[in-house]
Design an enzyme around this catalytic site. Structure first.
Site, mmCIF file in Angstrom:
data_model
loop_
_atom_site.group_PDB
_atom_site.id
_atom_site.type_symbol
_atom_site.label_atom_id
_atom_site.label_comp_id
_atom_site.label_asym_id
_atom_site.label_seq_id
_atom_site.Cartn_x
_atom_site.Cartn_y
_atom_site.Cartn_z
ATOM 1 N N ILE A 79 0.899 -1.148 0.000
ATOM 2 C CA ILE A 79 0.000 0.000 0.000
ATOM 3 C C ILE A 79 0.934 1.192 0.000
ATOM 4 C CG2 ILE A 79 -1.742 1.326 1.239
ATOM 5 C CD1 ILE A 79 -2.710 -1.252 2.531
ATOM 6 N N GLU B 193 3.275 -7.863 5.700
ATOM 7 C CA GLU B 193 4.513 -7.660 6.436
ATOM 8 C C GLU B 193 4.856 -6.185 6.314
ATOM 9 O OE1 GLU B 193 4.897 -9.683 3.524
ATOM 10 O OE2 GLU B 193 4.458 -11.591 4.498
ATOM 11 N N ASN C 276 8.868 1.141 10.499
ATOM 12 C CA ASN C 276 7.887 1.964 9.787
ATOM 13 C C ASN C 276 6.685 2.237 10.689
ATOM 14 O OD1 ASN C 276 6.170 3.218 7.989
ATOM 15 N ND2 ASN C 276 6.621 1.818 6.305
ATOM 16 N N TYR D 159 -2.001 0.477 9.880
ATOM 17 C CA TYR D 159 -2.548 -0.875 9.831
ATOM 18 C C TYR D 159 -3.339 -1.197 11.090
ATOM 19 C CZ TYR D 159 0.468 -1.377 5.767
ATOM 20 O OH TYR D 159 1.072 -1.207 4.548
#
Length: 145
Positions: A69, A103, A108, A115
């Protein structure tokens, strides 16, 4: 903004976004090989003829794996990633996909927060999964309730 299936012609705009966001970006051949597969679903977010972001998943019903994404640097913080995932999730649910895995680099934090906001939960770690730089991957899943 429109979210639609990625087309081969989109690669001209997708590749620079990929290259500016990842230390080991996919190549044109990599994207092309996924575009022609029937078990892959790729989307782009487009506004005024400009691709702002993209996402995709590999389908292995009843599960899938998000390939990526990604949103252009100058288009972040506008909810584009949320919209992309929402469309992707709905498309996958219509294909009887009830679990979505991914993953993400352990460092990050922005992606990890996104998420979690989208309903993903951490399943574990995959040591030294990423290269350039070497880093662990956080494994996450979203499940239809």
């Amino acid at each position: 903004m429109t979210i639609r299936e990625m087309q081969l012609d989109d690669l001209e705009q997708v590749l620079p976004i990929e290259e500016s966001n990842f230390s080991v970006p996919w190549t044109a051949n990599g994207f092309f090989s996924f575009l022609i597969r029937e078990d892959v679903h790729l989307l782009v977010a487009e506004e005024n003829g400009q691709v702002l972001g993209y996402c995709g998943a590999i389908l292995t019903p009843p599960e899938s794996d998000i390939t990526n994404i990604c949103v252009r640097m100058d288009s972040r913080r506008r909810g584009i990633a949320v919209e992309l995932f929402s469309k992707l999730k709905n498309d996958l649910l219509s294909k009887n996909i009830t679990t979505i895995h991914l993953e993400v680099r352990e460092s990050n934090q922005a992606a990890l927060q996104l998420y979690k906001k989208l309903g993903f939960v951490q399943d574990g770690l995959r040591p030294r999964y990423y290269e350039v730089p070497v880093e662990d991957a956080v494994l996450m899943s979203w499940r239809y309730q």
